[in-house]
Enzyme design. Structure first.
Site, PDB file in Angstrom:
ATOM      1  CE  LYS A  89      -3.974   2.227  -0.022  1.00  0.00           C
ATOM      2  NZ  LYS A  89      -3.700   2.636  -1.281  1.00  0.00           N
ATOM      3  CD  GLN A 110       2.975   4.925   2.591  1.00  0.00           C
ATOM      4  OE1 GLN A 110       3.614   5.805   1.438  1.00  0.00           O
ATOM      5  NE2 GLN A 110       2.193   4.685   2.618  1.00  0.00           N
ATOM      6  CE  LYS A 113       4.215   7.272   5.763  1.00  0.00           C
ATOM      7  NZ  LYS A 113       4.255   8.219   4.457  1.00  0.00           N
ATOM      8  CE  LYS A 125       4.799   7.162  -2.133  1.00  0.00           C
ATOM      9  NZ  LYS A 125       3.848   7.867  -0.866  1.00  0.00           N
ATOM     10  N   GLY A 164      -3.357   7.509  -4.550  1.00  0.00           N
ATOM     11  CA  GLY A 164      -1.893   9.484  -5.134  1.00  0.00           C
ATOM     12  C   GLY A 164      -1.158   9.958  -4.233  1.00  0.00           C
ATOM     13  CG  ASP A 165       3.077  11.141  -3.338  1.00  0.00           C
ATOM     14  OD1 ASP A 165       3.398  10.780  -2.140  1.00  0.00           O
ATOM     15  OD2 ASP A 165       4.114  11.543  -3.705  1.00  0.00           O
ATOM     16  CG  ASN A 239      -4.317  15.974  -0.636  1.00  0.00           C
ATOM     17  OD1 ASN A 239      -4.155  15.183   0.878  1.00  0.00           O
ATOM     18  ND2 ASN A 239      -5.537  16.266  -0.788  1.00  0.00           N
ATOM     19  CB  SER A 382      -5.190   4.911   2.030  1.00  0.00           C
ATOM     20  OG  SER A 382      -5.429   5.765   0.666  1.00  0.00           O
TER      21      SER A 382
HETATM   22  P1  NDP Z   1       0.648  17.693  -4.291  1.00  0.00           P
HETATM   23  O1  NDP Z   1       1.393  17.390  -5.773  1.00  0.00           O
HETATM   24  O2  NDP Z   1      -1.035  18.212  -4.113  1.00  0.00           O
HETATM   25  O3  NDP Z   1       1.542  18.787  -3.355  1.00  0.00           O
HETATM   26  C1  NDP Z   1       2.450  19.327  -3.234  1.00  0.00           C
HETATM   27  C2  NDP Z   1       3.086  20.567  -3.059  1.00  0.00           C
HETATM   28  O4  NDP Z   1       4.786  21.104  -2.750  1.00  0.00           O
HETATM   29  C3  NDP Z   1       2.466  21.714  -4.379  1.00  0.00           C
HETATM   30  O5  NDP Z   1       2.493  22.658  -4.210  1.00  0.00           O
HETATM   31  C4  NDP Z   1       4.267  21.747  -4.992  1.00  0.00           C
HETATM   32  O6  NDP Z   1       4.584  23.126  -5.911  1.00  0.00           O
HETATM   33  C5  NDP Z   1       5.047  21.725  -3.874  1.00  0.00           C
HETATM   34  N1  NDP Z   1       5.878  20.806  -4.091  1.00  0.00           N
HETATM   35  C6  NDP Z   1       6.448  19.643  -4.624  1.00  0.00           C
HETATM   36  N2  NDP Z   1       7.935  19.304  -5.172  1.00  0.00           N
HETATM   37  C7  NDP Z   1       8.330  20.759  -4.721  1.00  0.00           C
HETATM   38  C8  NDP Z   1       9.604  20.599  -4.833  1.00  0.00           C
HETATM   39  N3  NDP Z   1      10.351  19.862  -5.586  1.00  0.00           N
HETATM   40  N4  NDP Z   1       9.980  21.585  -4.378  1.00  0.00           N
HETATM   41  C9  NDP Z   1       9.472  22.990  -4.591  1.00  0.00           C
HETATM   42  N5  NDP Z   1       7.496  22.402  -3.605  1.00  0.00           N
HETATM   43  C10 NDP Z   1       7.193  21.642  -4.358  1.00  0.00           C
HETATM   44  O7  NDP Z   1       0.754  16.575  -3.437  1.00  0.00           O
HETATM   45  P2  NDP Z   1       0.431  16.534  -1.361  1.00  0.00           P
HETATM   46  O8  NDP Z   1       0.070  17.423  -0.915  1.00  0.00           O
HETATM   47  O9  NDP Z   1      -0.234  15.328  -2.085  1.00  0.00           O
HETATM   48  O10 NDP Z   1       2.110  16.009  -1.085  1.00  0.00           O
HETATM   49  C11 NDP Z   1       3.077  17.045  -0.753  1.00  0.00           C
HETATM   50  C12 NDP Z   1       4.200  15.649   0.551  1.00  0.00           C
HETATM   51  O11 NDP Z   1       3.125  15.065   1.362  1.00  0.00           O
HETATM   52  C13 NDP Z   1       4.636  14.642  -0.800  1.00  0.00           C
HETATM   53  O12 NDP Z   1       6.172  14.669   0.656  1.00  0.00           O
HETATM   54  C14 NDP Z   1       3.889  13.471  -0.278  1.00  0.00           C
HETATM   55  O13 NDP Z   1       4.388  12.473  -0.592  1.00  0.00           O
HETATM   56  C15 NDP Z   1       3.299  13.025   1.304  1.00  0.00           C
HETATM   57  N6  NDP Z   1       2.431  12.810   1.411  1.00  0.00           N
HETATM   58  C16 NDP Z   1       0.987  12.590   0.664  1.00  0.00           C
HETATM   59  C17 NDP Z   1       0.038  12.200   1.229  1.00  0.00           C
HETATM   60  C18 NDP Z   1      -1.511  11.675   0.722  1.00  0.00           C
HETATM   61  O14 NDP Z   1      -2.250  11.456   1.168  1.00  0.00           O
HETATM   62  N7  NDP Z   1      -1.821  12.825  -0.454  1.00  0.00           N
HETATM   63  C19 NDP Z   1      -0.058  11.217   2.733  1.00  0.00           C
HETATM   64  C20 NDP Z   1       0.777  11.003   3.119  1.00  0.00           C
HETATM   65  C21 NDP Z   1       2.093  11.787   2.523  1.00  0.00           C
HETATM   66  P3  NDP Z   1       3.560  23.020  -7.709  1.00  0.00           P
HETATM   67  O15 NDP Z   1       1.747  23.256  -6.618  1.00  0.00           O
HETATM   68  O16 NDP Z   1       4.249  24.231  -7.978  1.00  0.00           O
HETATM   69  O17 NDP Z   1       3.807  22.004  -7.943  1.00  0.00           O
END
Ligand code: NDP
Length: 450
Positions: A89, A110, A113, A125, A164-165, A239, A382
């Site tokens: 997962k 993961q 976690k 992943k 998603g991620d 997100n 999830s």
């Molecule tokens: P999104 O794609 O929804 O958002 C990511 C955000 O971070 C965007 O604002 C993006 O900017 C910014 N970003 C991404 N990469 C970079 C980078 N290299 N430098 C600067 N800014 C960056 O992703 P999520 O919110 O889903 O995920 C965010 C984090 O949370 C990740 O580390 C993910 O692994 C972790 N996570 C997510 C989960 C989930 O349920 N979604 C669960 C557990 C962990 P821009 O808008 O310009 O692209």
């Protein structure tokens, strides 16, 4: 400590050029020292050697055609890391920075976690170096379909369940699920993070951000404190960041920053969350446009960041919520946070702080919630989605949110009591890693050498 050096040295030989993966392994192994010393079973069963090697790594070509008829080829990955506790997962990430090292570090994290949630889920992943930015809906759909043309044969509700991620939200999950259904002829819970119209769970979208804030609140409760009135720095604007900010407001705190890949937004009177949702969820635009509606806010472009770190961590605040990406908080950022009054860090992102930064937080004895504990609310919910799909039930938002809060409380209690058991009461890194490791390692021993 010898086994840490020898494990990393061996990984460098057998899995070269995977620095994010070594970083994640090193962080976990350093915490495990006390338990490995006292439990010879883990060594005789070669648990570490087996844990750092994925059960299966799938890499594939993803060819697709853009709107102008040009052909592109991306790399696709799915790392099925460990299934001792349940089906693999973990999410799928679409971002140009994706490579085997990033996917392996995420898959490794993961495992632990998912173990911490107490739920029956293994670790995996995947993703692609595809950049969704600026692509039309049709291009996104064709890419997702091509990605699924290979991945479908490896996933399923009892084998491997992606979500998603970064770069993968409800739209991408929809296109991938549609293609999975077409190829297999089965309508089943092979994905989570699905739309509410066709099998998704209420509160899944909010779960990671909400969970990181619940975790922060549980850390503060230990010191008879709450989030009420706290000024908070948040990074990211996706997100996780959006729903962390939403929960902060609900609990009486004020988020005063957020960021995206273009720069950092600072709004002293509080981030206008409705506008951020419009910009990011609606228009898929840059944060820079926020200033048009709020001239009193500041946007600091990436080019103007300090050389040793990131603008988003350089403001006075009580708490910090890194919610963007890995290694987005350096040692200098951590020192600036402490100097500017920060007493709490709760990680919504995966491995956002470098090891040096983590050491600054641990030395300063502030409340520090590592990602694998603080952001586990997403994967936990999830699993609640999988449970609803399997039993053909739909739970209310309140039911799911109540379970999420309980799971985050259990994770905090488990990490905290394990940290105390090993004589380092403030060290939730150690507590989370040891508690998660014990669950996975004991299951691996009981299942034999597989
Ligand atoms: P999104 O794609 O929804 O958002 C990511 C955000 O971070 C965007 O604002 C993006 O900017 C910014 N970003 C991404 N990469 C970079 C980078 N290299 N430098 C600067 N800014 C960056 O992703 P999520 O919110 O889903 O995920 C965010 C984090 O949370 C990740 O580390 C993910 O692994 C972790 N996570 C997510 C989960 C989930 O349920 N979604 C669960 C557990 C962990 P821009 O808008 O310009 O692209």
């Amino acid at each position: 400590m010898n086994y840490i050096h020898s494990t990393i040295a061996q990984l460098k030989k057998t899995s070269p050029a995977q620095c994010e993966f070594y970083q994640a392994v090193e962080e976990v192994l350093e915490s495990l020292e006390p338990i490995l010393e006292n439990t010879p079973d883990y060594q005789t069963n070669a648990i570490i050697e087996r844990l750092v090697e994925p059960e299966r790594q799938i890499m594939f070509r993803v060819p697709w055609v853009d709107d102008k008829g040009n052909i592109h080829v991306n790399k696709g990955y799915r790392i099925e890391f460990n299934s001792a506790l349940g089906p693999y997962k973990g999410g799928l990430r679409f971002h140009p920075s994706v490579n085997a090292s990033i996917i392996k570090f995420l898959g490794f994290e993961q495992i632990f976690k998912n173990a911490l949630t107490g739920l029956p889920i293994g670790g995996g992943k995947g993703g692609s170096n595809f950049d969704p930015k600026g692509r039309s809906d049709g291009e996104i759909m064709r890419f997702c379909q091509s990605f699924m043309n290979e991945l479908y044969r490896h996933i399923g509700p009892t084998t491997d369940v992606p979500a998603g991620d970064i770069g993968v939200g409800a739209r991408e999950i929809g296109y991938m699920f549609g293609q999975y259904k077409r190829l297999t002829g089965r309508y089943e819970g092979a994905f989570t993070g699905k739309s509410l119209l066709w099998g998704g769970s209420l509160a899944r979208k909010e779960a990671t951000g909400y969970g990181a804030v619940y975790f922060a609140n549980y850390m503060l409760q230990e010191a008879n404190d709450t989030l009420e009135g706290k000024r908070c720095l948040v990074s990211g604007a996706g997100n996780v960041a959006i729903y962390a900010m939403e929960k902060l407001y609900q609990l009486g705190a004020t988020p005063i920053s957020c960021s995206d890949s273009g720069g950092t937004l600072y709004h002293e009177s509080g981030i206008d969350l409705a506008l951020i949702k419009q910009i990011k969820e609606g228009d898929r635009a840059s944060l820079a446009s926020y200033i048009d509606s709020h001239p009193d806010a500041r946007f600091i472009p990436r080019a103007d960041y300090p050389e040793d770190g990131h603008a988003v961590w350089r403001f006075n605040a009580d708490a910090a919520f890194p919610c963007a990406t890995q290694n987005e908080l350096t040692q200098a950022d951590a020192q600036a946070l402490i100097a500017n009054g920060c007493i709490l860090v709760s990680e919504g992102a995966n491995m956002p702080a470098t090891q040096d930064a983590i050491n600054v937080f641990l030395d300063a004895k502030i409340a520090y919630g590592p990602g694998k504990a603080a952001n586990a609310g997403g994967v936990a919910t999830s699993q609640l989605e999988m449970a609803q799909n399997a039993s053909m039930q739909t739970w209310t938002f309140e039911e799911v949110d109540t379970k999420l809060q309980q799971i985050m409380k259990n994770i905090f209690d488990t990490a905290s009591s394990t940290a105390k058991e090993f004589g380092q009461p403030n060290n939730l890194v150690l507590g989370a890693n040891i508690a998660a490791f014990r669950r996975v390692a004991d299951a691996m021993i009981e299942q034999g050498v597989v």
